[in-house]
Design a protein around this motif. Sequence first.
Motif, PDB file in Angstrom:
ATOM      1  N   ASP A 415       0.847  -1.192   0.000  1.00 31.91           N
ATOM      2  CA  ASP A 415       0.000   0.000   0.000  1.00 31.91           C
ATOM      3  C   ASP A 415       0.883   1.243   0.000  1.00 31.91           C
ATOM      4  OD1 ASP A 415      -2.196   1.671   0.081  1.00 31.91           O
ATOM      5  OD2 ASP A 415      -2.410   1.544   2.262  1.00 31.91           O
ATOM      6  N   GLU A 417       3.732   3.582  -3.054  1.00 27.14           N
ATOM      7  CA  GLU A 417       3.891   3.995  -4.456  1.00 27.14           C
ATOM      8  C   GLU A 417       4.124   2.815  -5.391  1.00 27.14           C
ATOM      9  OE1 GLU A 417       8.697   5.025  -4.284  1.00 27.14           O
ATOM     10  OE2 GLU A 417       7.219   6.611  -4.713  1.00 27.14           O
ATOM     11  N   LYS A 428      -6.716   5.393 -17.656  1.00 26.14           N
ATOM     12  CA  LYS A 428      -7.832   6.053 -16.973  1.00 26.14           C
ATOM     13  C   LYS A 428      -9.168   5.702 -17.611  1.00 26.14           C
ATOM     14  CE  LYS A 428      -9.182  10.583 -15.167  1.00 26.14           C
ATOM     15  NZ  LYS A 428      -8.720  11.988 -14.956  1.00 26.14           N
ATOM     16  N   LYS A 491     -10.461   2.714  -2.488  1.00 23.93           N
ATOM     17  CA  LYS A 491      -9.833   3.842  -3.173  1.00 23.93           C
ATOM     18  C   LYS A 491      -8.399   4.027  -2.683  1.00 23.93           C
ATOM     19  CE  LYS A 491     -13.602   5.407  -5.368  1.00 23.93           C
ATOM     20  NZ  LYS A 491     -13.718   5.607  -6.829  1.00 23.93           N
ATOM     21  N   VAL A 492      -7.530   4.365  -3.604  1.00 20.60           N
ATOM     22  CA  VAL A 492      -6.118   4.599  -3.278  1.00 20.60           C
ATOM     23  C   VAL A 492      -5.872   6.104  -3.354  1.00 20.60           C
ATOM     24  CG1 VAL A 492      -3.738   4.160  -3.969  1.00 20.60           C
ATOM     25  CG2 VAL A 492      -5.467   2.340  -4.168  1.00 20.60           C
ATOM     26  N   ASN A 493      -5.527   6.702  -2.223  1.00 18.41           N
ATOM     27  CA  ASN A 493      -5.396   8.164  -2.157  1.00 18.41           C
ATOM     28  C   ASN A 493      -3.967   8.669  -2.252  1.00 18.41           C
ATOM     29  OD1 ASN A 493      -8.238   8.545  -1.807  1.00 18.41           O
ATOM     30  ND2 ASN A 493      -8.013   7.893   0.330  1.00 18.41           N
ATOM     31  N   HIS A 494      -3.000   7.747  -2.266  1.00 18.68           N
ATOM     32  CA  HIS A 494      -1.601   8.170  -2.363  1.00 18.68           C
ATOM     33  C   HIS A 494      -1.107   8.003  -3.798  1.00 18.68           C
ATOM     34  CE1 HIS A 494      -0.460   3.932  -2.587  1.00 18.68           C
ATOM     35  NE2 HIS A 494      -1.188   3.702  -1.500  1.00 18.68           N
ATOM     36  N   SER A 508      -1.663   9.823  -9.856  1.00 20.45           N
ATOM     37  CA  SER A 508      -2.797   9.444  -9.023  1.00 20.45           C
ATOM     38  C   SER A 508      -3.351   8.103  -9.497  1.00 20.45           C
ATOM     39  CB  SER A 508      -3.878  10.514  -9.109  1.00 20.45           C
ATOM     40  OG  SER A 508      -5.096  10.042  -8.567  1.00 20.45           O
ATOM     41  N   THR A 510      -6.334   7.425  -9.883  1.00 19.76           N
ATOM     42  CA  THR A 510      -7.409   7.723 -10.833  1.00 19.76           C
ATOM     43  C   THR A 510      -6.876   7.970 -12.228  1.00 19.76           C
ATOM     44  OG1 THR A 510      -7.343  10.046 -10.160  1.00 19.76           O
ATOM     45  CG2 THR A 510      -8.986   8.637  -9.088  1.00 19.76           C
ATOM     46  N   GLY A 516     -10.076   4.183  -9.717  1.00 19.32           N
ATOM     47  CA  GLY A 516      -9.062   4.650  -8.771  1.00 19.32           C
ATOM     48  C   GLY A 516      -8.848   3.722  -7.599  1.00 19.32           C
ATOM     49  N   GLY A 517      -9.102   2.412  -7.791  1.00 15.23           N
ATOM     50  CA  GLY A 517      -8.951   1.527  -6.645  1.00 15.23           C
ATOM     51  C   GLY A 517      -8.729   0.068  -6.965  1.00 15.23           C
TER      52      GLY A 517
END
Length: 531
Positions: A415, A417, A428, A491-494, A508, A510, A516-517
């Motif tokens: 979890d 980069e 995307k 969702k992955v926010n990093h 990102s 997204t 985005g996840g």
Amino acid sequence: MVNKIVKQSLTRKWGVALAFCALTLAAQAQKPNWLNMDLQKDSVFGISTEKAYNELLKGKKSTKVLVAVIDSGIDTAHEDLKQVLWVNMKEKKGKAGKDDDRNKYTDDINGWSFLGSAKGNVAYDNLELTRLVREGRAKFGDASKMPSDTTGLAKYKELEEAFEQKHAMAQMQYKSVQSFTAVVDSVIAGTGKPAPTLTDLQAYQPKNQPEARMKGILEQQLQRYPDVVAFKEKELKPALDHFKEEAEYQLNVDFDPRAIVGDDYKNVNEKYYGTADVTGPEADHGTHVAGIIGAVRNNAIGVDGVADNVAIMAVRAVPNGDERDKDVANAIRYAVDNGAKVINMSFGKPYSPEKKAVDEAVKYAMSKDVLMIHAAGNDGLNIDSVASFYPSRYYLDGKGEAAAWIEVGASSPSDDENLVASFSNYGKKNVDVFAPGVAIYSSTPGSKYDYHDGTSMAAPVVTGLAALIRSYYPKLTAIQVKDIILKSVVKVNHPVMVVADRMPRSVSMTDVCNTGGVVNAYNALKLAATY
């Protein structure tokens, strides 16, 4: 899309190879079942399958779901799969050679293969590019006998140029792996040991810079293998074999194995050909995929599949080389006609001369409420930007797309980069979700088990999840199941790292898939209960 990730990594600069090896080792340092674990509880980015079974599904009844695996073949005798294989009850096992159900596929007990006949099986085939160049050379190859109809000449020249470039690249990669192997052999000789262990390596003083770099790579690999010779056998030999296969079969315009099938290959509408041998000569890839989806759970052997109440139909249509559009179209139709509700497709290629036939089969699947799961590919590319990758959900006539289709990228257990696997395609627009695809432990032929990497492994994770939802909520449609899977991702926010224009970039999540996840079984089943 047979798993060749480690082979590919060896042909890059060693720094990239080392980074990939580190990622794979980090995944394998986790438990083999990491793909089914939970991020909060287990600190690995699995899909929370075990949490879902323990907290949401206990005591609930389920309905068996038929899942078709269109692939290289499945070992039907595997200890962890034979109980979950689809059995065509309309065919009588004791009456070999008789088409009991009169579907024109004689003895299709566990499925069907479009890659063989009574004469034998296709093991190797060309790339689609090779087949197209062979056709072009037959028509345009002799400038002194140029046909009066030059339609397609410009396209043929483009294909010929692409073929020559790919052929040259393959030769260069082969030499690169040979050079890599030579340095490994030099290190082995320098240690004075026939099979140097990690202790032997650590004590060895490299003679030059290449050996020093190789020592670092080997020291990491020997966290995974008992000695250097085992590493060579498992990683380098398959890589060398792969490039030999490229030269002799995949990129050889003089090689065409189709005669053994006995069909009229140019007749794309022909359906009734093939063999009941769904294992074939090389079932490693398909067997691994099948285990991820539905290997028997909680039987104290092997691995636990994602879904606990499935029947797996084997449809063999993917050789070592590029699958043929005619076979893919027929495989889809066969699966649908025999009741499959989810189809896994862990294969792909950049050319599709008979895409219309595949599109018609996909439309047929859509009309029968079938959910199709497709692997995004292992080239580390933004597939929003490339010209084509097939099969695809978009119809050739420009009239819409397959609504019940999920495109899957591969994620790692980390979890951070490095969540997006370095080899995974992304996009995307064209990739929907990510799922575990690094160091996935599953079934292999001969009742064995092994780790594989690839979006080929990520797709069946999602297929297993789709089957799980359809099993416990059988009234949901294919489109509803897709909707649930996409809406319930974690969702992955990093930021995550990808390769763009040959350079690593931080983007990102997204930017790499439209949700985005990463898919999550617990979230999906909770959401399914509200539909």
